[in-house]
Design an enzyme around this catalytic site. Structure first.
Site, short mmCIF file in Angstrom:
data_model
loop_
_atom_site.label_atom_id
_atom_site.label_comp_id
_atom_site.label_asym_id
_atom_site.label_seq_id
_atom_site.Cartn_x
_atom_site.Cartn_y
_atom_site.Cartn_z
N LYS A 1 -11.47 7.11 -18.96
CA LYS A 1 -10.57 8.29 -19.35
C LYS A 1 -9.75 8.57 -17.84
CE LYS A 1 -9.03 12.51 -21.04
NZ LYS A 1 -8.49 12.65 -22.12
N HIS B 1 -10.20 12.45 -4.44
CA HIS B 1 -10.94 11.15 -4.40
C HIS B 1 -12.09 11.20 -3.06
CE1 HIS B 1 -11.33 6.37 -3.70
NE2 HIS B 1 -11.66 6.71 -2.51
N LYS C 1 -4.45 5.02 -0.82
CA LYS C 1 -4.51 6.33 0.18
C LYS C 1 -3.31 6.21 1.48
CE LYS C 1 -9.31 4.93 -1.00
NZ LYS C 1 -10.30 4.26 -0.25
N ARG D 1 -16.95 -3.71 1.16
CA ARG D 1 -16.46 -4.13 3.13
C ARG D 1 -16.74 -3.00 4.28
NH1 ARG D 1 -11.53 -2.32 2.51
NH2 ARG D 1 -10.63 -2.63 0.43
N ARG E 1 -2.03 7.23 7.93
CA ARG E 1 -2.07 5.00 8.52
C ARG E 1 -0.62 5.20 8.34
NH1 ARG E 1 -5.44 2.15 3.47
NH2 ARG E 1 -7.25 3.33 3.29
N GLU F 1 -15.99 2.88 -8.34
CA GLU F 1 -16.12 1.63 -7.83
C GLU F 1 -16.52 1.84 -6.25
OE1 GLU F 1 -13.10 -0.50 -6.32
OE2 GLU F 1 -11.25 0.06 -5.16
#
Ligand code: ADP
Length: 402
Positions: free
Chosen positions: A153, A160, A189, A244, A290, A240
């Site tokens: 969905k 997040h 992100k 790492r 970032r 998910e």
């Protein structure tokens, strides 16, 4: 050490070359970083077979969680809520359509081996679904060598929020609290912060406990991240796991004072974690931007080239993680991330002020970077008030981001 030509498929993605380089250098172990082979279970196995330590989880845990559809199955078993969706991978559009109708549109089609948003499509009705499903299948096959898709969905305006885990080889698991990574463009992100400003203490506890449960169920070791979407008060769903270290790990390091890379190396060497859950404290607020070599005024197009001037900001609570400097030539072969600007302060308000000052002082020229984009974000009241979700950038800044 040169391991081959610039194109990743001829160098950094060739495990034999990486292992040969480690052997020539007489290295005991390999830290796989964030990209390339970092989540490749076969590479972890090859390291083990070559008697070189792999600084990360076992190949088995990586396989179990790395496949997104099987991670969902495991989450259900561990009583961790998952987004309503298909039970595992669906092979054909004929088989998938009734499932999508049952879930209810809009739905998100995802690649089970996916990452970086590739192989992902949002379908708002049956017609779109019939078009997008084969497209996503094709994209997944060419990007990951695996056409497997599943459906979820598509949640309305979620945040997040992800939980950082450290687990040693002696059965000890701790969480290092959460990060909010809702400031995204096209599901990727851009700004991350810790703690998540809109999560209350009860939800934080529930999220962290869910991540630890999932970590235990997967017999996971080393550093890992469990990602969730939070919708409204106290409702969250696992999406998910990242097997790492992640790009945004510094915000967790800043608020906990724990060096995650050092912890990873010690865990891989078989050492005990050396601290308990009660020793892990959240201190202040950390925010990361970032810095990408991309032109935010031109559809975020990559902007490789020579950096003639590079002058980074500094001062109390400022951290810059970068490989760039004056005279550094950014090649077009790799990810456009050229640096991370992280600020740490007692409150979110102070951190934002510091971030604004740092963005003003940061000089990288003549290439284009995402710095002007962050200045724009910081000028938006919704952002400074913490009122944003994963679709905020795409909705608010449509003109600049198309
Ligand atoms: P990838 O591994 O390709 O980055 P993820 O599964 O981590 O894909 O999802 C990336 C982003 O896509 C999420 O942070 C969120 O913004 C969006 N997303 C993923 N699944 C959903 C969903 N079911 N509903 C709404 N947004 C989603």
């Amino acid at each position: 050490m040169c391991i081959g030509p610039s194109a990743p498929k001829d160098s950094y993605l060739k495990s034999d070359r990486v292992i040969a380089a480690a052997e020539i250098a007489d290295a005991d172990c390999i830290h796989p970083g964030y990209g390339f082979l970092a989540e490749n279970a076969a590479f972890a196995e090859k390291c083990r077979d070559s008697n070189i330590g792999f600084i990360g989880p076992t190949a088995e845990a990586m396989r179990l969680l790395g496949d997104k559809a099987s991670a969902r199955v495991l989450a259900k078993k561990a009583k961790v809520p998952t987004v309503p969706g298909s039970d595992g991978v669906i092979e054909t559009v004929e088989e998938a359509l009734p499932v999508a109708v049952k879930i209810g549109f809009p739905v998100i089609i995802k690649a089970t081996s996916g990452g970086g948003g590739r192989g992902m499509r949002i379908a708002r009705d049956e017609q779109e679904f019939n078009t997008f499903f084969p497209q996503a299948q094709q994209e997944a096959l060419s990007a990951f060598g695996d056409p497997g898709l599943y459906i979820e969905k598509f949640l309305d305006r979620p945040r997040h929020v992800e939980v950082q885990i450290l687990a040693d080889q002696h059965g000890k698991i701790v969480h290092l609290f959460e990060r909010d990574c809702s400031l995204q463009r096209r599901h990727q992100k851009l700004i991350e912060e810790a703690p998540a400003s809109t999560v209350d203490q009860r939800t934080r506890d529930d999220l962290c406990k869910a991540a630890v449960r999932l970590c235990r169920a997967a017999k996971y070791t080393n550093a890992g991240t469990f990602e969730f979407l939070v919708t409204g008060k106290r409702t969250f769903y696992f999406i998910e796991a990242n097997t790492r270290i992640q790009v945004e790990h510094p915000v967790t390091e800043m608020i906990t004072g724990i060096d995650l890379i050092k912890a990873q190396i010690r865990i891989a060497a078989g050492e005990p974690l050396g601290f308990s859950q009660r020793d892990v404290k959240q201190n202040g607020v950390a925010i990361e931007c970032r810095i990408n070599a991309e032109d935010p005024h031109n559809g975020f197009r990559p902007s490789p080239g020579l950096i003639e001037q590079f002058r980074a900001p500094g001062g109390f609570g400022v951290r810059i993680d970068t490989h760039a400097h004056d005279g550094y030539d950014i090649t077009p072969f790799y990810d456009s991330l050229i640096g991370k600007l992280i600020v740490h302060a007692a409150t979110r308000e102070e951190a934002l002020k510091n971030l604004e000052r740092c963005l003003d002082e940061f000089l990288i020229s003549p290439i284009k970077t995402t710095i002007p984009f962050y200045k724009q974000i910081l000028s938006l009241e919704a952002f400074t008030k913490g009122e944003f979700d994963t679709g905020f950038v795409d909705r608010t800044l449509q003109v600049d981001t198309v």
